[in-house]
Write a protein that holds these residues in place. Structure first.
Motif, PDB file in Angstrom:
ATOM      1  N   ASN A  43       0.839  -1.198   0.000  1.00  0.00           N
ATOM      2  CA  ASN A  43       0.000   0.000   0.000  1.00  0.00           C
ATOM      3  C   ASN A  43       0.881   1.257   0.000  1.00  0.00           C
ATOM      4  OD1 ASN A  43       0.787   0.578   2.659  1.00  0.00           O
ATOM      5  ND2 ASN A  43      -0.881  -0.656   3.488  1.00  0.00           N
ATOM      6  N   CYS A  44       0.238   2.412  -0.094  1.00  0.00           N
ATOM      7  CA  CYS A  44       0.982   3.668  -0.255  1.00  0.00           C
ATOM      8  C   CYS A  44       1.864   3.981   0.960  1.00  0.00           C
ATOM      9  CB  CYS A  44       0.010   4.822  -0.501  1.00  0.00           C
ATOM     10  SG  CYS A  44      -0.865   4.677  -2.066  1.00  0.00           S
ATOM     11  N   ALA A  45       1.358   3.690   2.155  1.00  0.00           N
ATOM     12  CA  ALA A  45       2.135   3.996   3.356  1.00  0.00           C
ATOM     13  C   ALA A  45       3.427   3.187   3.381  1.00  0.00           C
ATOM     14  CB  ALA A  45       1.300   3.703   4.599  1.00  0.00           C
TER      15      ALA A  45
ATOM     16  N   GLU B 264       0.962   0.569 -10.517  1.00  0.00           N
ATOM     17  CA  GLU B 264      -0.475   0.631 -10.240  1.00  0.00           C
ATOM     18  C   GLU B 264      -0.934   1.962  -9.695  1.00  0.00           C
ATOM     19  OE1 GLU B 264      -1.204  -2.340  -7.336  1.00  0.00           O
ATOM     20  OE2 GLU B 264      -1.359  -3.922  -8.833  1.00  0.00           O
ATOM     21  N   CYS B 265       0.002   2.723  -9.137  1.00  0.00           N
ATOM     22  CA  CYS B 265      -0.404   3.893  -8.369  1.00  0.00           C
ATOM     23  C   CYS B 265       0.258   5.154  -8.932  1.00  0.00           C
ATOM     24  CB  CYS B 265      -0.037   3.676  -6.901  1.00  0.00           C
ATOM     25  SG  CYS B 265      -0.481   5.052  -5.851  1.00  0.00           S
ATOM     26  N   GLY B 266      -0.504   5.949  -9.625  1.00  0.00           N
ATOM     27  CA  GLY B 266       0.021   7.166 -10.246  1.00  0.00           C
ATOM     28  C   GLY B 266       0.563   8.147  -9.224  1.00  0.00           C
ATOM     29  N   GLY B 267      -0.090   8.222  -8.066  1.00  0.00           N
ATOM     30  CA  GLY B 267       0.344   9.156  -7.028  1.00  0.00           C
ATOM     31  C   GLY B 267       1.742   8.851  -6.544  1.00  0.00           C
ATOM     32  N   CYS B 268       2.026   7.573  -6.308  1.00  0.00           N
ATOM     33  CA  CYS B 268       3.341   7.199  -5.813  1.00  0.00           C
ATOM     34  C   CYS B 268       4.394   7.295  -6.921  1.00  0.00           C
ATOM     35  CB  CYS B 268       3.300   5.794  -5.216  1.00  0.00           C
ATOM     36  SG  CYS B 268       2.458   5.770  -3.619  1.00  0.00           S
ATOM     37  N   ASP B 269       3.996   7.089  -8.151  1.00  0.00           N
ATOM     38  CA  ASP B 269       4.896   7.263  -9.283  1.00  0.00           C
ATOM     39  C   ASP B 269       5.410   8.702  -9.300  1.00  0.00           C
ATOM     40  OD1 ASP B 269       6.260   6.756 -11.647  1.00  0.00           O
ATOM     41  OD2 ASP B 269       4.522   7.227 -12.889  1.00  0.00           O
TER      42      ASP B 269
ATOM     43  N   GLY C  38       6.053  -2.798  -8.453  1.00  0.00           N
ATOM     44  CA  GLY C  38       4.687  -3.152  -8.815  1.00  0.00           C
ATOM     45  C   GLY C  38       3.705  -2.081  -8.376  1.00  0.00           C
ATOM     46  N   HIS C  39       3.971  -1.497  -7.219  1.00  0.00           N
ATOM     47  CA  HIS C  39       3.096  -0.437  -6.723  1.00  0.00           C
ATOM     48  C   HIS C  39       3.190   0.809  -7.612  1.00  0.00           C
ATOM     49  CE1 HIS C  39       0.635   1.626  -3.744  1.00  0.00           C
ATOM     50  NE2 HIS C  39       1.394   2.672  -3.968  1.00  0.00           N
ATOM     51  N   ILE C  40       4.400   1.127  -8.073  1.00  0.00           N
ATOM     52  CA  ILE C  40       4.564   2.279  -8.971  1.00  0.00           C
ATOM     53  C   ILE C  40       3.698   2.100 -10.219  1.00  0.00           C
ATOM     54  CG2 ILE C  40       6.172   3.592 -10.402  1.00  0.00           C
ATOM     55  CD1 ILE C  40       8.413   2.614  -8.539  1.00  0.00           C
TER      56      ILE C  40
HETATM   57 ZN   LIG Z   1       0.597   4.491  -3.854  1.00  0.00          ZN
END
Ligand SMILES: [Zn+2]
Length: 79
Positions: free
Chosen positions: A5-7, A35-40, A31-33
Motif C-alpha cells: 500500500n501507499c504507506a 499501479e499507483c500514479g500518485g506514488c509514481d 509493482g506499486h509504482i
Molecule cells: Zn501508492
C-alpha cells in the motif's frame, strides 16, 4: 503476488533509492509504482530532490550568509 500500500511504499522510498531493498520487496515496490500514479509522481519528486541535495554541499554557505550569521552571533554574545 500482492503489492504494497501507499504507506508502505513511502516508508521504503529511501531504501529503494539506496538500492537496499531485497529482491522480493523491490518487485512489490516497483509493482506499486505501476499501479499507483500518485506514488509514481512522488518517487520522481524524491529523485529530483535527492539529486539537488547531492549537488549542493552542506557547507556551501555564501559569504553573505556567513557574515549575517556571524553578526547575529556577535550581537547575541555581546548581551
Ligand atoms: Zn501508492
Amino acid at each position: 503476488m500482492t503489492t504494497m500500500n501507499c504507506a508502505e511504499f513511502v516508508g521504503l522510498v529511501t531504501a529503494y533509492l539506496d538500492e537496499e531493498l531485497e529482491t522480493g520487496t523491490e518487485r512489490r515496490f516497483t509493482g506499486h509504482i505501476a499501479e499507483c500514479g500518485g506514488c509514481d509522481v512522488y518517487l520522481r519528486q524524491i529523485r529530483v530532490t535527492v539529486a539537488e541535495l547531492r549537488r549542493m554541499p552542506a557547507h556551501d554557505l555564501t559569504d553573505q550568509t556567513r557574515e549575517t550569521l556571524l553578526d547575529a552571533f556577535r550581537d547575541w554574545s555581546a548581551r
